[in-house]
Write a protein that holds these residues in place. Sequence first.
Motif, PDB file in Angstrom:
ATOM      1  N   LYS A  14       0.838  -1.212   0.000  1.00 18.78           N
ATOM      2  CA  LYS A  14       0.000   0.000   0.000  1.00 18.78           C
ATOM      3  C   LYS A  14       0.866   1.252   0.000  1.00 18.78           C
ATOM      4  O   LYS A  14       0.547   2.229  -0.675  1.00 18.78           O
ATOM      5  CB  LYS A  14      -0.920   0.024   1.219  1.00 18.78           C
ATOM      6  N   LYS A  15       1.958   1.208   0.739  1.00 19.47           N
ATOM      7  CA  LYS A  15       2.832   2.378   0.859  1.00 19.47           C
ATOM      8  C   LYS A  15       3.782   2.526  -0.318  1.00 19.47           C
ATOM      9  O   LYS A  15       3.987   3.614  -0.839  1.00 19.47           O
ATOM     10  CB  LYS A  15       3.635   2.291   2.155  1.00 19.47           C
ATOM     11  N   ASN A  16       4.375   1.407  -0.766  1.00 15.90           N
ATOM     12  CA  ASN A  16       5.449   1.454  -1.764  1.00 15.90           C
ATOM     13  C   ASN A  16       5.079   0.902  -3.136  1.00 15.90           C
ATOM     14  O   ASN A  16       5.858   0.998  -4.066  1.00 15.90           O
ATOM     15  CB  ASN A  16       6.663   0.687  -1.237  1.00 15.90           C
ATOM     16  N   LYS A  17       3.929   0.245  -3.224  1.00 15.02           N
ATOM     17  CA  LYS A  17       3.398  -0.333  -4.470  1.00 15.02           C
ATOM     18  C   LYS A  17       4.100  -1.601  -4.939  1.00 15.02           C
ATOM     19  O   LYS A  17       3.492  -2.415  -5.605  1.00 15.02           O
ATOM     20  CB  LYS A  17       3.373   0.682  -5.625  1.00 15.02           C
ATOM     21  N   PHE A  59      14.339 -12.522 -10.573  1.00 16.86           N
ATOM     22  CA  PHE A  59      13.479 -12.587  -9.397  1.00 16.86           C
ATOM     23  C   PHE A  59      12.135 -11.932  -9.709  1.00 16.86           C
ATOM     24  O   PHE A  59      12.002 -11.191 -10.679  1.00 16.86           O
ATOM     25  CB  PHE A  59      14.140 -11.907  -8.193  1.00 16.86           C
ATOM     26  N   ALA A  60      11.148 -12.231  -8.868  1.00 15.86           N
ATOM     27  CA  ALA A  60       9.811 -11.679  -9.050  1.00 15.86           C
ATOM     28  C   ALA A  60       9.680 -10.358  -8.292  1.00 15.86           C
ATOM     29  O   ALA A  60      10.176 -10.213  -7.177  1.00 15.86           O
ATOM     30  CB  ALA A  60       8.758 -12.654  -8.561  1.00 15.86           C
ATOM     31  N   GLU A  61       9.014  -9.419  -8.924  1.00 18.14           N
ATOM     32  CA  GLU A  61       8.649  -8.167  -8.272  1.00 18.14           C
ATOM     33  C   GLU A  61       7.119  -8.087  -8.314  1.00 18.14           C
ATOM     34  O   GLU A  61       6.519  -8.218  -9.375  1.00 18.14           O
ATOM     35  CB  GLU A  61       9.254  -6.974  -9.006  1.00 18.14           C
ATOM     36  N   TYR A  62       6.514  -7.914  -7.174  1.00 20.10           N
ATOM     37  CA  TYR A  62       5.057  -7.879  -7.065  1.00 20.10           C
ATOM     38  C   TYR A  62       4.604  -6.435  -6.927  1.00 20.10           C
ATOM     39  O   TYR A  62       5.186  -5.661  -6.164  1.00 20.10           O
ATOM     40  CB  TYR A  62       4.599  -8.692  -5.856  1.00 20.10           C
ATOM     41  N   THR A  63       3.549  -6.081  -7.676  1.00 16.33           N
ATOM     42  CA  THR A  63       3.029  -4.721  -7.671  1.00 16.33           C
ATOM     43  C   THR A  63       1.546  -4.749  -7.346  1.00 16.33           C
ATOM     44  O   THR A  63       0.773  -5.477  -7.984  1.00 16.33           O
ATOM     45  CB  THR A  63       3.233  -4.050  -9.047  1.00 16.33           C
TER      46      THR A  63
END
Length: 71
Positions: A14-17, A59-63
Motif C-alpha cells: 500500500k505504501k510502496n506499491k 526474481f519476481a517483483e510484485y506490484t
Amino acid sequence: MKLSQKLQVLAHLKKNKTITSWEAIQMFRCTRLADRIFVLKEEGHSIITRMVTENGSTFAEYTLIKESVDA
C-alpha cells in the motif's frame, strides 16, 4: 501487537506499491513471499508479478494494482 507477515506485506505494498522476495526477507523475515501474495490475491487484491533480471539473477517483483474492496 505484531502484524502477521501477510498484513506486513500488504501494508508495504500500500505504501510502496512493489515488493521483492529479498525486501520481504530483509524487512519481515518472510521467506515465502509468493505464498503471502497468493493469499492476498485470493482475498481479492489485484497484484501483478513481473520477472526482473539484474546482474544475472532473475526474481519476481510484485506490484499492488488495486486493493480488495473489503480491505
